[in-house]
Enzyme design. Structure first.
Site, mmCIF file in Angstrom:
data_model
loop_
_atom_site.group_PDB
_atom_site.id
_atom_site.type_symbol
_atom_site.label_atom_id
_atom_site.label_comp_id
_atom_site.label_asym_id
_atom_site.label_seq_id
_atom_site.Cartn_x
_atom_site.Cartn_y
_atom_site.Cartn_z
ATOM 1 N N SER A 147 38.023 -18.943 30.718
ATOM 2 C CA SER A 147 37.009 -18.481 31.677
ATOM 3 C C SER A 147 37.577 -17.351 32.513
ATOM 4 O O SER A 147 38.787 -17.315 32.796
ATOM 5 C CB SER A 147 36.586 -19.622 32.602
ATOM 6 N N TYR A 161 38.897 -26.520 38.180
ATOM 7 C CA TYR A 161 38.390 -25.750 37.020
ATOM 8 C C TYR A 161 39.217 -24.480 36.836
ATOM 9 O O TYR A 161 39.654 -24.169 35.721
ATOM 10 C CB TYR A 161 36.916 -25.418 37.246
HETATM 11 N N1 LIG Z 1 28.527 -21.033 30.849
HETATM 12 C C1 LIG Z 1 29.405 -20.295 31.515
HETATM 13 O O1 LIG Z 1 29.043 -19.551 32.448
HETATM 14 C C2 LIG Z 1 30.866 -20.307 31.125
HETATM 15 C C3 LIG Z 1 31.680 -19.288 31.640
HETATM 16 C C4 LIG Z 1 33.026 -19.257 31.305
HETATM 17 C C5 LIG Z 1 33.542 -20.231 30.471
HETATM 18 N N2 LIG Z 1 32.732 -21.208 29.997
HETATM 19 C C6 LIG Z 1 33.373 -22.204 29.093
HETATM 20 O O2 LIG Z 1 32.699 -22.180 27.846
HETATM 21 C C7 LIG Z 1 32.772 -23.464 27.249
HETATM 22 C C8 LIG Z 1 31.358 -23.927 26.882
HETATM 23 O O3 LIG Z 1 30.573 -23.945 28.070
HETATM 24 P P1 LIG Z 1 28.974 -24.071 28.045
HETATM 25 O O4 LIG Z 1 28.500 -23.311 29.220
HETATM 26 O O5 LIG Z 1 28.428 -23.786 26.705
HETATM 27 O O6 LIG Z 1 28.862 -25.642 28.387
HETATM 28 P P2 LIG Z 1 27.679 -26.685 28.116
HETATM 29 O O7 LIG Z 1 26.375 -25.974 28.085
HETATM 30 O O8 LIG Z 1 27.906 -27.758 29.133
HETATM 31 O O9 LIG Z 1 28.018 -27.248 26.655
HETATM 32 C C9 LIG Z 1 29.232 -27.933 26.488
HETATM 33 C C10 LIG Z 1 29.427 -28.283 25.026
HETATM 34 O O10 LIG Z 1 30.717 -28.901 24.912
HETATM 35 C C11 LIG Z 1 30.554 -30.243 24.499
HETATM 36 N N3 LIG Z 1 31.484 -31.095 25.205
HETATM 37 C C12 LIG Z 1 31.578 -31.264 26.551
HETATM 38 N N4 LIG Z 1 32.548 -32.153 26.832
HETATM 39 C C13 LIG Z 1 33.063 -32.537 25.639
HETATM 40 C C14 LIG Z 1 34.083 -33.428 25.256
HETATM 41 N N5 LIG Z 1 34.756 -34.139 26.165
HETATM 42 N N6 LIG Z 1 34.349 -33.584 23.940
HETATM 43 C C15 LIG Z 1 33.655 -32.892 23.005
HETATM 44 N N7 LIG Z 1 32.669 -32.039 23.305
HETATM 45 C C16 LIG Z 1 32.384 -31.865 24.608
HETATM 46 C C17 LIG Z 1 29.119 -30.614 24.782
HETATM 47 O O11 LIG Z 1 28.748 -31.665 23.901
HETATM 48 P P3 LIG Z 1 27.485 -32.655 24.225
HETATM 49 O O12 LIG Z 1 26.253 -31.819 23.948
HETATM 50 O O13 LIG Z 1 27.595 -33.765 23.270
HETATM 51 O O14 LIG Z 1 27.587 -33.051 25.648
HETATM 52 C C18 LIG Z 1 28.418 -29.272 24.513
HETATM 53 O O15 LIG Z 1 28.231 -29.063 23.137
HETATM 54 C C19 LIG Z 1 33.473 -24.368 28.265
HETATM 55 O O16 LIG Z 1 34.851 -24.452 27.946
HETATM 56 C C20 LIG Z 1 33.275 -23.634 29.575
HETATM 57 O O17 LIG Z 1 34.270 -23.958 30.517
HETATM 58 C C21 LIG Z 1 31.409 -21.266 30.292
#
Ligand SMILES: NC(=O)c1ccc[n+]([C@@H]2O[C@H](COP(=O)([O-])OP(=O)(O)OC[C@H]3O[C@@H](n4cnc5c(N)ncnc54)[C@H](OP(=O)(O)O)[C@@H]3O)[C@@H](O)[C@H]2O)c1
Length: 252
Positions: A147, A161
């Site tokens: 991130s 985080y």
């Molecule tokens: N969105 C942002 O603005 C942003 C910015 C920077 C970095 N990120 C990073 O990008 C990544 C994805 O974020 P996102 O925004 O797409 O999140 P999200 O919408 O919350 O989706 C998270 C995904 O990861 C899975 N997951 C969560 N916890 C898990 C675990 N313990 N074991 C296996 N799978 C797990 C979830 O599965 P389920 O559907 O089964 O719950 C879902 O498929 C993360 O690492 C986050 O920190 C996001």
């Protein structure tokens, strides 16, 4: 109807995505499959979304497999990777996308949330890499979704985080040194705000976040997935140990 790219770069490759049922991870599954890869991915709470994504990839002419495995559970995670590698006969690409976001001031932050943040956001990357590289050959790829908050945490309440995403910078550097001699690259993609369930464009913080960026808009999941597909492909073979921002200038 086929979803294949016109000049697919990952034909005959097998990928494993930790956390692929929703958000950025689901977009990565779609994009890697469109590039011709067979994609196994994990989920925890969204079996219906995971199965729908498998069906979508298959309807586009690709191959996908959804496995329920909590990334905080090292045994389950390693088992999921070995199932994927043995089902499809190889493993070329590991994408560490699973992540959790727990926010709160230090005075109130629960140690359970601190420990879960470390287990899902950091330890799982080490565990999955250990297992995946047992199967990888020359040209293998380890790609982690970090991130931009590793570089800049402009609000209170994000210490755990930010720490977890900063840890990935060092982990990526170290792993790249361990695996370079084998021709395996290791990189860390650092998105800025991306419209997902974790950080919706319509959320309370969205307008404030946009005010902190050079490009005042949220990123799209497809933009991150396209960057990951590039790093997974043959043209990115000289990039390793790098933490690369795709953040609309959030850290500029
Ligand atoms: N969105 C942002 O603005 C942003 C910015 C920077 C970095 N990120 C990073 O990008 C990544 C994805 O974020 P996102 O925004 O797409 O999140 P999200 O919408 O919350 O989706 C998270 C995904 O990861 C899975 N997951 C969560 N916890 C898990 C675990 N313990 N074991 C296996 N799978 C797990 C979830 O599965 P389920 O559907 O089964 O719950 C879902 O498929 C993360 O690492 C986050 O920190 C996001």
């Amino acid at each position: 109807m086929s979803n294949q790219q016109s000049n697919p770069s990952l034909v005959s490759k097998v990928a494993f995505v930790q956390g692929g049922s929703r958000g950025i991870g689901a977009a990565i599954v779609r994009r890697l499959a469109a590039e011709g890869a067979t994609v196994a991915f994990t989920y925890v709470t969204s079996p219906d979304k995971a199965q729908a994504l498998v069906s979508e990839v298959e309807a586009g002419g690709g191959r996908a497999l959804a496995i329920q495995a909590d990334s905080a559970d090292a045994v389950a995670l390693k088992q999921a990777i070995s199932i994927a590698a043995e089902t499809f006969g190889r493993l070329d690409i590991l994408v560490n996308n699973a992540g959790v976001l727990a926010l709160g001031p230090v005075e109130e932050f629960k140690l359970d949330d601190f420990d879960r943040t470390l287990a899902v956001n950091v330890r799982s990357v080490f565990v999955a890499t250990q297992e995946a590289v047992r199967y990888m050959k020359e040209g293998g790829r380890v790609i982690t979704i970090g991130s931009t908050n590793a570089e800049r945490m402009p609000f209170a309440g994000g210490a755990a985080y930010a720490m977890s995403k900063s840890a990935l910078v060092g982990l990526t550097k170290g792993l790249s040194r361990d695996l370079g001699a084998r021709g395996i690259t290791v990189n860390n993609v650092q998105p800025g705000p991306v419209d997902t369930d974790m950080n919706p464009d319509s959320g309370d913080f969205a307008e404030t976040l946009k005010g902190l960026m050079a490009l005042p808009r949220y990123g799209k999941v497809e933009e991150v997935a396209s960057f990951v597909a590039y790093l997974a492909g043959p043209e990115a073979g000289y990039i390793t140990g790098a933490s690369l921002s795709i953040d609309g200038g959030f850290s500029a």
